[in-house]
Design an enzyme around this catalytic site. Structure first.
Site, PDB file in Angstrom:
ATOM      1  N   GLU A 164       0.814  -1.213   0.000  1.00  0.00           N
ATOM      2  CA  GLU A 164       0.000   0.000   0.000  1.00  0.00           C
ATOM      3  C   GLU A 164       0.850   1.266   0.000  1.00  0.00           C
ATOM      4  OE1 GLU A 164      -0.553  -2.612   1.926  1.00  0.00           O
ATOM      5  OE2 GLU A 164      -2.685  -3.154   1.846  1.00  0.00           O
TER       6      GLU A 164
ATOM      7  N   PHE B 154     -10.600  -7.785  14.248  1.00  0.00           N
ATOM      8  CA  PHE B 154      -9.554  -8.184  13.303  1.00  0.00           C
ATOM      9  C   PHE B 154      -9.348  -7.092  12.253  1.00  0.00           C
ATOM     10  CE2 PHE B 154      -8.365 -10.311   9.272  1.00  0.00           C
ATOM     11  CZ  PHE B 154      -7.077 -10.674   9.647  1.00  0.00           C
ATOM     12  N   GLN B 155      -8.116  -6.715  12.047  1.00  0.00           N
ATOM     13  CA  GLN B 155      -7.723  -5.673  11.090  1.00  0.00           C
ATOM     14  C   GLN B 155      -8.440  -4.349  11.349  1.00  0.00           C
ATOM     15  OE1 GLN B 155      -7.778  -7.306   7.037  1.00  0.00           O
ATOM     16  NE2 GLN B 155      -5.664  -7.979   7.330  1.00  0.00           N
TER      17      GLN B 155
ATOM     18  N   LYS C 223     -17.315  -0.877   6.783  1.00  0.00           N
ATOM     19  CA  LYS C 223     -17.668  -1.841   5.731  1.00  0.00           C
ATOM     20  C   LYS C 223     -19.188  -1.955   5.532  1.00  0.00           C
ATOM     21  CE  LYS C 223     -16.999  -6.525   4.068  1.00  0.00           C
ATOM     22  NZ  LYS C 223     -16.441  -7.855   4.288  1.00  0.00           N
TER      23      LYS C 223
ATOM     24  N   MET D 181      24.352   9.331   2.164  1.00  0.00           N
ATOM     25  CA  MET D 181      24.158  10.622   2.825  1.00  0.00           C
ATOM     26  C   MET D 181      24.414  10.502   4.325  1.00  0.00           C
ATOM     27  SD  MET D 181      23.633  13.749   2.356  1.00  0.00           S
ATOM     28  CE  MET D 181      22.672  14.374   0.982  1.00  0.00           C
TER      29      MET D 181
END
Lengths: 558, 170
Positions: free
Chosen positions: A51, A113-114, A163, A469
């Site tokens: 993502e 969950f999630q 959802k 760097m």
């Protein structure tokens, strides 16, 4: 018209003329992906490897096209994986709309969950965000989200939808009118006072930032600079906002900017800062920056005025409008003596061209040859580190929206995703990502995205086998204790590219540069070029953090 | 100079607005002295009254940063002489029989109200400016303070104008 929440989301995207979105599916966002399936002829969905890559792609798309980028992701880890991408867009004022779906309302707040509170997490890194729990609110929220993202100082907006709401049904009416947030009114009095300041100045300097690019004010800036007969320095994000081959251009300003820009800022009597925020990477020591100058600050975001450096006068509003008003109200000025001084600095302090041996490849040579071979007509994205600064220094950006880099957040791993977004948004343009081996490893999985969707980007890895760097800072400020920056990874980038289904080339010596670049640019698919450079190259000049031009470093002894 | 300033912030009455506002203070490094919030005459909007400690730079910055929040509709800096500022105190004090009348007498002088009386404790309610509240608390200290609840400052500007017709940084 009765539609599900998910269908309404898609309808609202179509209302905004969105034809491309970046994302990754998951459990909570299934309804939206189902609605997308039914509209796959209208909206192209680019699935990424991660993502974060999708968020960077949406950002790159937005920066290359000027349109709002869209990224979608599922709840929990899908949403949190967007966070770096959203923060990157926020720091660089890039308009993206991120749509995430959360668990159902009944499960919300139960550590389901999630489940994650993505609205809470992204509060400090979005212009605004929403959690939608009512199907009737979806259309209004999405329309408002787009309006906010692109209005004023652009930035990311996140919309989180539960959802169950995406499955619920509501009446959908196509929008006749969209919410709009007009530009702030430009005060005539403020313009008049600014015109006076222009008249009083003998040694003006224009310090232009990303606001020039997002406002589309390049033409006005060119006209203003020529009428004022003033040198122009650009911040990292301002590059491209003013043509680099214009004699008035002094180069980038800041930590790794040109000596001419730094001297000009130090000696000018009027600093006209436009669409820029005096970042610590530009101002260094805030108290000593442009200390002989009056500061005129032009910005659309009132909160930027006097935030980092105190100004003597400011005009709040759109850079394009304000510059037009100034151009109308001012006579032609001449500052020949001042410009002669600037030219002397430019000639006396050119950018270093590397000290390596005869066959060794200096990044500046690669960039110069790439510029020559593309005629400079390319969109350049970068990751973050030495290669990024070399690109900013040596590439002669002529046009706005041709340089896409993570300035404010300094996000390693930004470049490949951003180049994918830029190429999707501007398919007729050559898109080249200049990367480093450290940055490339962070999000190299997006190579699969470029291959899968046949997005022909060229990724050139400035491969020094170290975190260059950070190592440069260790060399300078930590007595060469190279703690954890010597990678010496065994990655074979040519084989890696081939394993992903892309093409790989290697530049091992100077004579490889031109033939390899020619081959890479001629490829019809994604290409990775492993460009082997010395681990001991530095980015110079350098003004150490928090320092002033008096402490500028021209050379570093090994 | 670390002065105290009163900011009246007119916001959309949405869940989450308070955390947007308070989060802004903490992440920008500005100190909130007190904060009170409640619905306004229009239920769609709330008013957040914030007492900020800081110099002029901090005050200007936080005002402009607040004004950028999408849910913030107006930010007004209240001037002490042109506004009415009040705070509510509930204080529970030990009241030994020999102290009870002294406590009630002090409360009366401060125009405070006795709102609960127990066998050995007393709850007093007092409204006023913060300095008056501080003075009353000091006065109660010798008797033994059991608990204190203060609301933080809330304020309105004097005169007929309302926050709705202010400029954002007025």
């Amino acid at each position: 018209m009765q539609k599900t929440g998910a269908q309404i989301v898609i309808e609202c995207l179509l209302e905004q003329k969105v034809d491309t979105i970046f994302g990754f599916p998951g459990g909570s966002i299934l309804n939206i992906y189902d609605a997308l399936y039914h509209n796959r002829d209208k909206i192209r969905h680019i699935i990424t490897a991660h993502e974060q890559g999708a968020a960077h792609a949406a950002d790159g798309y937005a920066r290359a096209t000027g349109r709002t980028g869209v990224v979608i992701a599922t709840s929990g880890p899908g949403a949190t994986n967007l966070v770096t991408g959203i923060a990157t867009a926020y720091m660089d004022s890039s308009p993206i709309v991120a749509i995430t779906c959360n668990v159902t309302l009944a499960l919300l707040g139960r550590d389901s969950f999630q489940e994650v509170d993505i609205a809470g997490i992204t509060m400090p890194i979005t212009k605004h965000n929403y959690i939608v729990k009512d199907v009737n609110a979806i259309a209004g929220v999405i329309r408002e989200a787009f309006a906010i993202a692109r209005s004023g100082r652009p930035g990311p907006v996140l919309v989180d939808i539960t959802k169950d709401i995406t499955a619920a049904v509501a009446d959908y009416t196509p929008a006749k009118q969209f919410p709009e947030f007009p530009m702030p009114h430009v005060s005539e009095k403020a313009v008049a006072k600014a015109l006076e300041m222009l008249g009083e100045s003998k040694r003006p300097l224009i310090y232009a930032g990303g606001g020039i690019v997002s406002s589309g004010a390049s033409e006005e800036l060119i006209c203003f600079a020529s009428k004022l007969h003033s040198p122009v320095a650009c911040s990292l994000l301002g590059l491209g906002g003013f043509p680099a081959d214009d004699p008035l251009f002094t180069g980038m300003i800041g930590m790794h900017g040109t000596v001419a820009s730094a001297r000009a800022a130090n000696e000018c009597d009027l600093l006209i800062a436009i669409g820029t925020r005096f970042s610590d990477r530009v101002a260094g020591n805030r108290k000593k920056f442009a200390q002989k100058a009056k500061i005129l600050h032009i910005d659309i975001d009132a909160a930027e005025i006097d935030k980092n450096v105190l100004s003597h006068h400011h005009i709040i509003g759109d850079a394009k409008q304000i510059l037009s008003a100034l151009i109308r109200g001012m006579p032609e000025y001449r500052h020949d003596e001042w410009l002669a001084q600037i030219d002397e600095w430019k000639q006396k302090h050119p950018l270093p061209s590397g000290k390596g041996g005869a066959g060794e490849v200096h990044p500046s040579y690669v960039l110069e040859q790439l510029y020559r071979l593309t005629g400079g007509d390319a969109i350049i994205t970068t990751d973050v580190g030495q290669h990024q600064m070399w690109t900013a220094q040596y590439w002669k950006f002529q046009k706005p929206r041709t340089f896409i880099t993570s300035g404010g957040l300094g996000t390693m791993g930004f470049g490949l995703g951003a180049s994918i977004g830029a190429k999707v948004g501007c398919p007729d343009k050559k898109v080249v990502c200049i990367s480093g081996d450290g940055s490339f490893h962070m999000n190299m999985g997006e190579l699969t995205t470029a291959v899968m969707h046949d997005i022909p980007v060229v990724d050139i890895i400035m491969d020094n086998r170290v975190l260059g760097m950070v190592r440069q800072w260790q060399r300078l400020f930590y007595n060469k204790r190279f703690s954890c920056t010597t990678l010496d990874r065994k990655t074979d980038y040519v084989k890696l590219a081939e394993a992903f289904g892309a093409t790989g080339f290697r530049i091992a010596k100077k004579s490889d540069v031109v033939p390899v670049l020619e081959k890479a640019l001629a490829c019809s698919g994604p290409v990775v070029v492993d460009c082997v450079i010395s681990p001991d190259e530095n980015v110079l000049p350098m003004i150490p953090p928090g320092a002033s031009i008096d402490e500028i470093i021209h050379e570093i002894c090994e | 100079m670390q002065d105290k300033h009163v900011l009246s912030v007119f916001v959309v009455n949405h869940p989450g607005v308070l955390s947007r506002v308070s989060g802004l203070f903490s992440r920008r490094g500005f100190n909130i002295n007190s904060l009170s919030v409640g619905e306004t005459e229009d239920p769609e909007f709330s008013r957040i009254t914030i007492v900020v400690e800081g110099d002029n730079y901090a005050l200007e910055q936080i005002t402009r940063q607040l004004a950028k929040l999408f849910d913030v509709k107006r930010v007004t800096q209240f001037k002490p002489d042109a506004s009415v500022c009040r705070e509510l105190l509930l204080i529970k004090v030990k009241s030994a029989p020999e102290h009870r009348s002294l406590i009630i007498e002090a409360a009366n002088i401060f125009r405070a109200k006795t709102v609960d009386l127990g066998a050995d404790s007393i709850i007093i309610e007092l409204t006023g400016e913060s300095s008056k509240i501080d003075a009353f608390i000091d006065l109660m200290r010798p008797y033994g303070i059991l608990e204190i609840a203060r609301t933080g400052l809330t304020a309105l500007e004097r005169g007929s104008k309302s926050i709705k017709n202010h400029n954002i940084d007025g």
